[in-house]
Design a protein around this motif. Sequence first.
Motif, PDB file in Angstrom:
ATOM      1  N   GLY A  38      23.425 -29.773 -10.408  1.00 19.93           N
ATOM      2  CA  GLY A  38      24.216 -28.924 -10.614  1.00 19.93           C
ATOM      3  C   GLY A  38      23.862 -28.111 -11.682  1.00 19.93           C
ATOM      4  O   GLY A  38      24.253 -26.853 -12.275  1.00 19.93           O
ATOM      5  N   ALA A  39      22.684 -28.412 -12.263  1.00 19.03           N
ATOM      6  CA  ALA A  39      22.087 -27.577 -13.410  1.00 19.03           C
ATOM      7  C   ALA A  39      21.533 -26.352 -12.777  1.00 19.03           C
ATOM      8  O   ALA A  39      21.225 -26.442 -11.679  1.00 19.03           O
TER       9      ALA A  39
ATOM     10  N   PRO B   3      23.495 -32.793 -16.240  1.00 14.48           N
ATOM     11  CA  PRO B   3      24.391 -32.306 -14.941  1.00 14.48           C
ATOM     12  C   PRO B   3      25.171 -30.924 -15.384  1.00 14.48           C
ATOM     13  O   PRO B   3      25.849 -30.999 -16.455  1.00 14.48           O
ATOM     14  N   GLY B   4      25.151 -29.902 -14.380  1.00 13.30           N
ATOM     15  CA  GLY B   4      25.897 -28.769 -14.672  1.00 13.30           C
ATOM     16  C   GLY B   4      25.697 -27.848 -15.727  1.00 13.30           C
ATOM     17  O   GLY B   4      26.270 -26.691 -15.848  1.00 13.30           O
ATOM     18  N   LYS B   5      24.624 -28.049 -16.472  1.00 17.15           N
ATOM     19  CA  LYS B   5      24.235 -27.363 -17.573  1.00 17.15           C
ATOM     20  C   LYS B   5      23.641 -25.969 -16.791  1.00 17.15           C
ATOM     21  O   LYS B   5      22.704 -26.098 -16.065  1.00 17.15           O
ATOM     22  N   VAL B   6      23.944 -24.673 -17.472  1.00 11.12           N
ATOM     23  CA  VAL B   6      23.182 -23.603 -17.145  1.00 11.12           C
ATOM     24  C   VAL B   6      22.241 -22.940 -18.344  1.00 11.12           C
ATOM     25  O   VAL B   6      22.769 -23.079 -19.645  1.00 11.12           O
ATOM     26  N   ILE B   7      21.005 -22.833 -18.093  1.00 12.45           N
ATOM     27  CA  ILE B   7      20.218 -22.096 -19.067  1.00 12.45           C
ATOM     28  C   ILE B   7      20.138 -20.600 -18.649  1.00 12.45           C
ATOM     29  O   ILE B   7      19.489 -20.596 -17.570  1.00 12.45           O
ATOM     30  N   PRO B   8      20.500 -19.756 -19.608  1.00 11.49           N
ATOM     31  CA  PRO B   8      20.359 -18.413 -19.178  1.00 11.49           C
ATOM     32  C   PRO B   8      19.155 -17.791 -18.978  1.00 11.49           C
ATOM     33  O   PRO B   8      18.023 -18.524 -19.447  1.00 11.49           O
ATOM     34  N   PRO B   9      19.092 -16.766 -18.170  1.00  7.21           N
ATOM     35  CA  PRO B   9      17.838 -15.969 -17.848  1.00  7.21           C
ATOM     36  C   PRO B   9      17.270 -15.648 -18.910  1.00  7.21           C
ATOM     37  O   PRO B   9      17.745 -15.265 -19.856  1.00  7.21           O
TER      38      PRO B   9
ATOM     39  N   MET C 216      15.545 -17.457 -21.198  1.00  5.45           N
ATOM     40  CA  MET C 216      15.663 -18.049 -22.534  1.00  5.45           C
ATOM     41  C   MET C 216      14.683 -19.429 -22.466  1.00  5.45           C
ATOM     42  O   MET C 216      14.383 -20.079 -21.438  1.00  5.45           O
ATOM     43  N   MET C 217      14.276 -19.775 -23.594  1.00  6.08           N
ATOM     44  CA  MET C 217      13.532 -20.930 -23.873  1.00  6.08           C
ATOM     45  C   MET C 217      14.486 -22.054 -24.181  1.00  6.08           C
ATOM     46  O   MET C 217      15.303 -21.874 -25.337  1.00  6.08           O
ATOM     47  N   ALA C 218      14.322 -23.416 -23.457  1.00  2.00           N
ATOM     48  CA  ALA C 218      15.514 -24.441 -23.838  1.00  2.00           C
ATOM     49  C   ALA C 218      14.425 -25.617 -24.098  1.00  2.00           C
ATOM     50  O   ALA C 218      13.391 -25.669 -23.526  1.00  2.00           O
ATOM     51  N   PHE C 219      14.969 -26.570 -24.850  1.00  2.00           N
ATOM     52  CA  PHE C 219      14.162 -27.590 -25.364  1.00  2.00           C
ATOM     53  C   PHE C 219      14.810 -28.729 -25.761  1.00  2.00           C
ATOM     54  O   PHE C 219      15.876 -28.449 -26.314  1.00  2.00           O
ATOM     55  N   GLY C 220      14.495 -29.938 -25.281  1.00  2.00           N
ATOM     56  CA  GLY C 220      15.212 -31.135 -26.062  1.00  2.00           C
ATOM     57  C   GLY C 220      15.821 -32.024 -25.092  1.00  2.00           C
ATOM     58  O   GLY C 220      15.721 -31.931 -23.801  1.00  2.00           O
ATOM     59  N   ARG C 221      16.402 -33.078 -25.640  1.00  2.00           N
ATOM     60  CA  ARG C 221      17.073 -34.160 -24.653  1.00  2.00           C
ATOM     61  C   ARG C 221      18.323 -34.416 -25.372  1.00  2.00           C
ATOM     62  O   ARG C 221      18.400 -35.377 -26.348  1.00  2.00           O
ATOM     63  N   PRO C 222      19.473 -33.907 -25.135  1.00  2.00           N
ATOM     64  CA  PRO C 222      19.597 -32.586 -24.129  1.00  2.00           C
ATOM     65  C   PRO C 222      19.229 -31.474 -24.582  1.00  2.00           C
ATOM     66  O   PRO C 222      18.955 -31.074 -25.477  1.00  2.00           O
ATOM     67  N   ALA C 223      18.572 -30.486 -23.462  1.00  2.00           N
ATOM     68  CA  ALA C 223      17.999 -29.550 -23.663  1.00  2.00           C
ATOM     69  C   ALA C 223      19.119 -28.351 -24.350  1.00  2.00           C
ATOM     70  O   ALA C 223      20.441 -28.420 -23.839  1.00  2.00           O
TER      71      ALA C 223
ATOM     72  N   ARG D 211      15.779 -20.893 -10.856  1.00  2.00           N
ATOM     73  CA  ARG D 211      15.779 -19.357 -10.246  1.00  2.00           C
ATOM     74  C   ARG D 211      14.300 -18.845 -10.491  1.00  2.00           C
ATOM     75  O   ARG D 211      13.325 -19.186 -11.136  1.00  2.00           O
ATOM     76  N   LYS D 212      14.082 -17.570  -9.839  1.00  2.00           N
ATOM     77  CA  LYS D 212      12.786 -16.993  -9.776  1.00  2.00           C
ATOM     78  C   LYS D 212      11.946 -17.022 -11.146  1.00  2.00           C
ATOM     79  O   LYS D 212      12.430 -16.844 -12.281  1.00  2.00           O
TER      80      LYS D 212
END
Length: 173
Positions: free
Chosen positions: A105-106, A122-128, A130-137, A91-92
Motif C-alpha cells: 500500500g505504499a 505499509p500505506g506510507k505515501v512519499i510525495p512526488p 521528494m527525497m526520503a531516507f531512513g527506517r522508517p523513511a 510512480r514514473k
Amino acid sequence: MIYPYKGVTPEIDESAYIADYVTISGDVKIGKESSVWFQTVIRGDVAPTMIGDRVNIQDLCCLHQSPGKPLIIEDGVTVGHSVTLHSAIIRKNALIGMNSTILDGAEIGEGAFIGAGSLVPPGKVIPPGMMAFGRPAKVIRNVSEDDRKDMDRIQREYVEKARLYKETPPVSR
C-alpha cells in the motif's frame, strides 16, 4: 526461468532484457526496453505485477504481492540492487535506492528518490519529487536538479547496458 502459474504466463516485451538466473512467474507484465538483472525474483502468483517501459530492476531484487494488492511500477523507474517491493505503487521516474524495502500500500511519487537502505512502511505515501531516507523513511528534502540528472543518467545507462547485453551472448567457462 519463466514459469506459468495457474495458466498465466508472464508477458515480457521482446525488447526487454532478462539476465541469467532471473525467476519470473505468473501474472507479470514487463514493458519495452526494461531490464531485470541477475538473481532477481518476480512472482505474480498472488496478484499482478506490472512493470512499465524503461524500468531497470537491478541484481538480487525480490518483487511480490499480497492478495488483491498488485505491485505497480510505472515507466522510467530505477530499482537498485537488493530491493524488496511488495504490493506497492512506484510512480514514473522514481528511484528506489539499494537494499530498500517498500511495503504493501505504499506509494512512491513521480520522480521521488528513496535513499539506500530505507524502509517505506505499509500505506506510507512519499510525495512526488521528494527525497526520503531512513527506517522508517521520512521525507528529508526536495529532489535537486543534480539528483534528477543523476537519476536520468542511471535510467539511460541501464537501457543502453541492457541493449548491449542482449547483443552479446555470454561466454561459458
